[in-house]
Design an enzyme around this catalytic site. Structure first.
Site, PDB file in Angstrom:
ATOM      1  N   HIS A   1     -61.792 -16.686 -18.829  1.00  0.00           N
ATOM      2  CA  HIS A   1     -62.907 -15.741 -19.022  1.00  0.00           C
ATOM      3  C   HIS A   1     -64.019 -16.456 -19.769  1.00  0.00           C
ATOM      4  CE1 HIS A   1     -60.464 -12.208 -17.870  1.00  0.00           C
ATOM      5  NE2 HIS A   1     -59.477 -12.924 -18.385  1.00  0.00           N
ATOM      6  N   LEU A   2     -65.165 -16.589 -19.118  1.00  0.00           N
ATOM      7  CA  LEU A   2     -66.320 -17.221 -19.775  1.00  0.00           C
ATOM      8  C   LEU A   2     -67.339 -16.203 -20.251  1.00  0.00           C
ATOM      9  CD1 LEU A   2     -67.161 -20.359 -17.596  1.00  0.00           C
ATOM     10  CD2 LEU A   2     -66.140 -20.301 -19.889  1.00  0.00           C
TER      11      LEU A   2
ATOM     12  N   HIS B   1     -63.600 -12.427 -27.511  1.00  0.00           N
ATOM     13  CA  HIS B   1     -64.251 -11.189 -27.963  1.00  0.00           C
ATOM     14  C   HIS B   1     -64.772 -11.499 -29.361  1.00  0.00           C
ATOM     15  CE1 HIS B   1     -62.505  -8.461 -24.883  1.00  0.00           C
ATOM     16  NE2 HIS B   1     -61.452  -9.274 -24.923  1.00  0.00           N
TER      17      HIS B   1
ATOM     18  N   LYS C   1     -59.725 -11.658  -7.074  1.00  0.00           N
ATOM     19  CA  LYS C   1     -58.925 -11.159  -8.183  1.00  0.00           C
ATOM     20  C   LYS C   1     -58.624  -9.676  -8.019  1.00  0.00           C
ATOM     21  CE  LYS C   1     -57.147 -10.836 -12.297  1.00  0.00           C
ATOM     22  NZ  LYS C   1     -56.899 -11.641 -13.471  1.00  0.00           N
TER      23      LYS C   1
ATOM     24  N   ASP D   1     -56.088 -17.936 -19.682  1.00  0.00           N
ATOM     25  CA  ASP D   1     -56.546 -16.564 -19.930  1.00  0.00           C
ATOM     26  C   ASP D   1     -57.330 -16.505 -21.232  1.00  0.00           C
ATOM     27  OD1 ASP D   1     -57.006 -13.877 -19.508  1.00  0.00           O
ATOM     28  OD2 ASP D   1     -55.010 -13.238 -20.137  1.00  0.00           O
TER      29      ASP D   1
ATOM     30  N   HIS E   1     -50.831 -14.908 -15.548  1.00  0.00           N
ATOM     31  CA  HIS E   1     -50.336 -14.732 -16.915  1.00  0.00           C
ATOM     32  C   HIS E   1     -48.997 -13.988 -16.928  1.00  0.00           C
ATOM     33  CE1 HIS E   1     -52.513 -11.006 -16.226  1.00  0.00           C
ATOM     34  NE2 HIS E   1     -53.677 -11.514 -16.534  1.00  0.00           N
TER      35      HIS E   1
ATOM     36  N   HIS F   1     -57.185 -19.851 -14.989  1.00  0.00           N
ATOM     37  CA  HIS F   1     -57.515 -18.449 -15.333  1.00  0.00           C
ATOM     38  C   HIS F   1     -58.330 -18.486 -16.615  1.00  0.00           C
ATOM     39  CE1 HIS F   1     -56.187 -14.012 -15.779  1.00  0.00           C
ATOM     40  NE2 HIS F   1     -57.127 -14.242 -16.677  1.00  0.00           N
TER      41      HIS F   1
ATOM     42  N   HIS G   1     -53.487  -9.444 -11.413  1.00  0.00           N
ATOM     43  CA  HIS G   1     -53.119  -8.942 -12.744  1.00  0.00           C
ATOM     44  C   HIS G   1     -51.959  -7.969 -12.517  1.00  0.00           C
ATOM     45  CE1 HIS G   1     -53.973  -7.786 -17.018  1.00  0.00           C
ATOM     46  NE2 HIS G   1     -53.128  -6.849 -16.627  1.00  0.00           N
TER      47      HIS G   1
END
Ligand code: NCD
Ligand code: ZN
Length: 345
Positions: A16-17, A252, A100, A248, A175, A14, A137
């Site tokens: 986020h790129l 940011h 997802k 996860d 998660h 899991h 999620h």
């Protein structure tokens, strides 16, 4: 004497790129330690179709550092208008490894998520038929539900009915953050897996809120009380093949987290393995770490574990860099506020 730990190379189930300059900045951190990762599709606009996923995969491959050995495993963002045939063909050619499910409004960039589960029934049935996992999620978004209860309520109100209505659907509870989720996973069959993040294994809500509010610990699902964290550590270090790492890692830029209304997400990729080794070491379960990082995930997804190995070594506490500079701005690296003795060699 240096203590070392050699593992099959881990995968991140899991991740986020993001895209563009942020992706270029954060991708090397994952590629340095992980061989493969399930890439989250919550871009703006989201990765919805097979064509979107192919184009995103190509952008990731183009951004990889020279000589990196990293395979992005693509996912599709389930919407109420997702076409079951598009999902079938994206899976059949090996491009897409999961779909997802974000309940609409549950987290960062989830506005296009699902409101009416009847509308995605055809897609879920196609996925059950072809064995394509649904990554979930697991939080309800009804405003009257307390944020700390959203995961437990989701299991009762959405997840369990959805699994009963779609026999054979392979589901990853993503998660997980509560003992409720760990209990549900422990009682399920081998069509259910559960990922656990680094921050939920190391921290509880006191770490986030006592003595000042720490925005870099704010993520969704939110950190829970310490008893839940303890149950998650027990699950992760148990050797049970249902549990595997999904960091996860969710970058940011620092300004958007240190703000009056800060974004959710912890950027853990650079330190994830150091943190995990600390967690497993603390409960004397280093022998169980390889299963969690490198074996259980591939088994659930029907893939071979990686052939190559990595070695971690234990030494003096390491202090990870506090910021990663990216073309999109600086990103604060997760710091669990305790000594990290392990590092990847
Ligand atoms: C993720 C993000 O920033 O994209 N944030 C987070 O807190 N985990 C979204 C998500 O996975 O919920
Ligand atoms: Zn996520």
């Amino acid at each position: 004497m240096t203590q070392t730990l050699t593992l099959r190379r881990p995968d991140d189930w899991h991740l986020h790129l993001r895209d563009g300059a942020m992706m270029e900045g954060v991708l090397p951190s994952s590629a340095a330690h992980f061989a493969r990762a399930i890439i989250m599709p919550n871009l703006v606009p989201p990765v919805v179709t097979g064509d979107d996923a192919a184009a995103y995969r190509d952008r990731i491959l183009a951004a990889l550092p020279e000589g990196a050995d990293f395979e992005p495993l693509m996912t599709l963002y389930l919407t109420e208008t997702t076409d079951p045939d598009d999902v079938r063909s994206a899976a059949a050619c090996g491009l897409v490894k999961a779909v997802k499910l974000y309940p609409a409004g549950a987290t960062t960039n989830s506005a296009s998520g699902v409101r009416d589960f009847d509308k995605v029934r055809g897609v879920l049935e196609a996925m059950a038929e072809i064995g394509l996992p649904l990554c979930v999620h697991g939080e309800v978004t009804r405003p009257e539900i307390d944020i700390f209860d959203r995961e437990a309520v989701f299991i009762d109100e959405v997840l369990d009915p959805l699994r009963r209505a779609t026999p054979g659907l392979r589901v990853v509870m993503e998660h997980i953050t509560t003992s409720d989720a760990a209990e549900y996973a422990a009682g399920a069959g081998d069509d259910l897996g559960a990922t656990i993040t680094v921050q939920h294994l190391m921290l509880d809500r006191n770490d986030m809120l006592v003595g000042g509010i720490r925005p870099h610990y704010y993520c969704l699902p939110i950190l829970k009380r310490g008893t839940h964290r303890a149950r998650l550590v027990e699950a992760a270090t148990s050797g049970d093949p249902r549990y595997f790492i999904g960091t996860d890692s969710a970058p940011h830029v620092t300004d958007t987290k240190e703000a009056a209304c800060g974004c959710a997400g912890c950027f853990t990729a650079p330190v994830a393995l150091s943190c995990l080794a600390e967690v497993f070491d603390e409960v004397d379960a280093l022998d169980k770490m390889e299963g969690f990082t490198s074996l259980h995930g591939p088994a659930f997804y029907g893939l071979e574990p990686n052939e190559t190995m990595i070695t971690l070594e234990r030494g003096e506490p390491v202090h990870p860099p506090s910021q990663l500079e990216t073309g999109a701005g600086p990103v604060t690296v997760f710091d669990p506020n305790r000594a990290l003795h392990w590092r990847v060699r």
